[in-house]
Design a protein around this motif. Structure first.
Motif, PDB file in Angstrom:
ATOM      1  N   ILE A 265      -7.041   5.540 -11.227  1.00 14.19           N
ATOM      2  CA  ILE A 265      -6.526   5.445  -9.863  1.00 14.19           C
ATOM      3  C   ILE A 265      -5.189   6.159  -9.776  1.00 14.19           C
ATOM      4  O   ILE A 265      -4.293   5.930 -10.597  1.00 14.19           O
ATOM      5  CB  ILE A 265      -6.348   3.975  -9.449  1.00 14.19           C
ATOM      6  N   GLN A 266      -5.064   7.032  -8.780  1.00 18.72           N
ATOM      7  CA  GLN A 266      -3.769   7.594  -8.435  1.00 18.72           C
ATOM      8  C   GLN A 266      -3.169   6.700  -7.352  1.00 18.72           C
ATOM      9  O   GLN A 266      -3.560   6.752  -6.183  1.00 18.72           O
ATOM     10  CB  GLN A 266      -3.914   9.034  -7.937  1.00 18.72           C
ATOM     11  N   ASN A 267      -2.219   5.874  -7.765  1.00 23.69           N
ATOM     12  CA  ASN A 267      -1.660   4.848  -6.892  1.00 23.69           C
ATOM     13  C   ASN A 267      -0.540   5.451  -6.041  1.00 23.69           C
ATOM     14  O   ASN A 267       0.644   5.305  -6.338  1.00 23.69           O
ATOM     15  CB  ASN A 267      -1.139   3.679  -7.742  1.00 23.69           C
ATOM     16  N   ASN A 268      -0.912   6.127  -4.962  1.00 23.37           N
ATOM     17  CA  ASN A 268       0.059   6.844  -4.136  1.00 23.37           C
ATOM     18  C   ASN A 268       0.440   6.114  -2.855  1.00 23.37           C
ATOM     19  O   ASN A 268       1.538   6.309  -2.342  1.00 23.37           O
ATOM     20  CB  ASN A 268      -0.503   8.223  -3.752  1.00 23.37           C
ATOM     21  N   TYR A 269      -0.444   5.306  -2.338  1.00 27.49           N
ATOM     22  CA  TYR A 269      -0.240   4.772  -0.985  1.00 27.49           C
ATOM     23  C   TYR A 269       0.731   3.605  -0.994  1.00 27.49           C
ATOM     24  O   TYR A 269       0.591   2.665  -1.788  1.00 27.49           O
ATOM     25  CB  TYR A 269      -1.575   4.333  -0.392  1.00 27.49           C
ATOM     26  N   ASN A 270       1.685   3.667  -0.092  1.00 29.30           N
ATOM     27  CA  ASN A 270       2.772   2.687  -0.067  1.00 29.30           C
ATOM     28  C   ASN A 270       2.410   1.496   0.822  1.00 29.30           C
ATOM     29  O   ASN A 270       2.615   1.502   2.030  1.00 29.30           O
ATOM     30  CB  ASN A 270       4.057   3.343   0.436  1.00 29.30           C
ATOM     31  N   THR A 271       1.852   0.456   0.213  1.00 32.69           N
ATOM     32  CA  THR A 271       1.634  -0.808   0.920  1.00 32.69           C
ATOM     33  C   THR A 271       2.730  -1.815   0.589  1.00 32.69           C
ATOM     34  O   THR A 271       2.733  -2.925   1.143  1.00 32.69           O
ATOM     35  CB  THR A 271       0.278  -1.417   0.523  1.00 32.69           C
ATOM     36  N   TYR A 272       3.640  -1.456  -0.288  1.00 33.02           N
ATOM     37  CA  TYR A 272       4.650  -2.394  -0.778  1.00 33.02           C
ATOM     38  C   TYR A 272       5.781  -2.586   0.231  1.00 33.02           C
ATOM     39  O   TYR A 272       6.423  -3.641   0.247  1.00 33.02           O
ATOM     40  CB  TYR A 272       5.205  -1.892  -2.102  1.00 33.02           C
ATOM     41  N   SER A 273       6.008  -1.595   1.088  1.00 32.10           N
ATOM     42  CA  SER A 273       7.096  -1.710   2.061  1.00 32.10           C
ATOM     43  C   SER A 273       6.834  -2.788   3.100  1.00 32.10           C
ATOM     44  O   SER A 273       7.774  -3.382   3.635  1.00 32.10           O
ATOM     45  CB  SER A 273       7.315  -0.363   2.764  1.00 32.10           C
ATOM     46  N   PHE A 274       5.568  -3.040   3.417  1.00 29.80           N
ATOM     47  CA  PHE A 274       5.260  -4.033   4.445  1.00 29.80           C
ATOM     48  C   PHE A 274       4.505  -5.235   3.889  1.00 29.80           C
ATOM     49  O   PHE A 274       3.939  -6.031   4.648  1.00 29.80           O
ATOM     50  CB  PHE A 274       4.450  -3.387   5.583  1.00 29.80           C
ATOM     51  N   GLY A 275       4.477  -5.396   2.556  1.00 27.74           N
ATOM     52  CA  GLY A 275       3.841  -6.565   1.957  1.00 27.74           C
ATOM     53  C   GLY A 275       2.332  -6.541   2.010  1.00 27.74           C
ATOM     54  O   GLY A 275       1.688  -7.599   2.005  1.00 27.74           O
ATOM     55  N   GLY A 276       1.751  -5.363   2.043  1.00 24.93           N
ATOM     56  CA  GLY A 276       0.299  -5.248   2.051  1.00 24.93           C
ATOM     57  C   GLY A 276      -0.271  -5.237   0.639  1.00 24.93           C
ATOM     58  O   GLY A 276       0.458  -5.161  -0.349  1.00 24.93           O
ATOM     59  N   THR A 277      -1.576  -5.315   0.548  1.00 27.65           N
ATOM     60  CA  THR A 277      -2.262  -5.258  -0.742  1.00 27.65           C
ATOM     61  C   THR A 277      -3.389  -4.228  -0.664  1.00 27.65           C
ATOM     62  O   THR A 277      -3.881  -3.900   0.422  1.00 27.65           O
ATOM     63  CB  THR A 277      -2.849  -6.621  -1.146  1.00 27.65           C
ATOM     64  N   LYS A 278      -3.807  -3.757  -1.847  1.00 26.78           N
ATOM     65  CA  LYS A 278      -4.869  -2.759  -1.938  1.00 26.78           C
ATOM     66  C   LYS A 278      -5.912  -3.233  -2.941  1.00 26.78           C
ATOM     67  O   LYS A 278      -5.585  -3.915  -3.919  1.00 26.78           O
ATOM     68  CB  LYS A 278      -4.321  -1.401  -2.404  1.00 26.78           C
ATOM     69  N   ALA A 279      -7.160  -2.847  -2.694  1.00 28.23           N
ATOM     70  CA  ALA A 279      -8.236  -3.206  -3.614  1.00 28.23           C
ATOM     71  C   ALA A 279      -9.312  -2.131  -3.569  1.00 28.23           C
ATOM     72  O   ALA A 279      -9.521  -1.476  -2.546  1.00 28.23           O
ATOM     73  CB  ALA A 279      -8.831  -4.568  -3.268  1.00 28.23           C
TER      74      ALA A 279
END
Length: 341
Positions: A265-279
């Protein structure tokens, strides 16, 4: 005098708004109103229960056959304490390797989704920040009045595609191998055909996209028209709920039980700024689509309630039957104690 009187009557008749007499205008058409006898009511509820419960059970059985693997990788794929700083650092290698063991056989095609949580694509300002005219045709490339704050580049030229939706395009990538053998992901026809042919033009090419100071998400191939950039098309069909899945591609081969899937996985997407999660989600499909127990349980619940209501009416009709057309049940007769049947 008689002549003038008849003329005035004819003029009054012409000016009258009264429609011609007909059974329709006078509401005299024959009408039919069903009579809800105990037998009809009990039969209707019983029929609903008899039909709905088997449909629900079949739907639940089909949903249980679906094999679904969900791997939440946003936390494990960050090695630094400052997650926002890590994801925004362009010099950091964000590759992350995940291993998934398959519990049951998965028959292709296997759907590959990315799942985001706490991402409100239904926000009014976010949904409106796009230009459908610009997406459809090259002649409307300068129609950007609804795209603020991502409407023009730093040089003043219009951005194509403009708006917050396109600017925040998901840009994590996934590379798969099964038992150390590389598996290709088919990314063709992942978007709706109506979107590809109608909403996104074949003569519209990206211009000035992600050229500003703050990069929101993925890049686009400037040599391909928007109608062929299906990742963008899928992303721009906004989700109604804050937790959603979008199709990334398909694995066309079968995967057996106990096989090991290795995902880079290339972990590029910024979900950390708004407290989101990815799966990452891998799922097979059945005749009702993906894994969804709600439909089946809803049918079973409605069918069961209908049968219980039917049984309740049967008991009520046996314990306290009521003769159809009995005038003693009329309100004015119930209020009159001297009424004699």
């Amino acid at each position: 005098m008689s002549t003038s009187g008849s003329e005035s009557d004819s003029v009054a008749a012409k000016r009258s708004m009264k429609p011609k007499y007909s059974k329709f205008t006078q509401q005299e058409l024959p009408a039919w109103k069903p009579l809800y006898t105990p037998g009809i009511v009990i039969g209707a509820f019983s029929l609903i229960g008899i039909i709905f419960i088997p449909i629900g059970l079949v739907s639940i059985a089909a949903s249980q056959e679906v094999v679904e693997l969900v791997d939440k990788y946003d936390g494990e794929c960050v090695t630094a304490n400052d997650k926002v700083g890590f994801i925004q650092d362009t010099k950091t290698d964000k590759a992350c390797t995940r291993t998934i063991t398959v519990p049951k056989p998965m028959k292709g095609p296997i759907q590959v989704y990315y799942q985001l949580e706490n991402f409100y694509q239904n926000h009014r300002r976010y949904v409106k920040s796009r230009s459908d005219k610009q997406l459809r045709s090259k002649e409307f490339s300068s129609v950007i009045k609804t795209c603020d704050p991502e409407a023009i580049s730093e040089g003043g030229a219009p951005i194509v595609p403009c708006g917050l939706i396109a600017w925040s395009l998901f840009n994590d990538t996934f590379t798969f191998s099964v038992n150390k053998k590389t598996v290709q992901v088919n990314k063709k026809n992942i978007a709706w055909s109506s979107d590809r042919t109608i909403k996104f033009g074949s003569d519209v090419f990206p211009e000035n996209f992600q050229k500003g100071g703050l990069i929101g998400g993925g890049q686009l191939n400037e040599k391909l028209p928007l109608s062929e950039q299906e990742d963008l098309i899928v992303w721009m069909r906004t989700a109604a709920l804050p937790t959603f899945r979008k199709l990334y591609g398909r694995i066309e081969t079968d995967i057996m039980a106990s096989d090991e899937i290795t995902v880079v996985i290339q972990n590029n997407y910024n979900t950390y700024s708004f407290g989101g999660t990815k799966a990452l989600v891998l799922s097979t499909t059945s005749w009702i689509g993906g894994k969804n127990n709600f439909i089946g349980f809803a049918y079973v619940a409605i069918g069961t309630i209908s049968l219980l209501i039917a049984l309740a009416f049967v008991g009520l009709n046996m314990v306290k039957p009521r003769t159809l057309g009995d005038p003693s049940y009329l309100s004015w007769n119930k209020e009159n104690p001297d009424y004699v049947q």
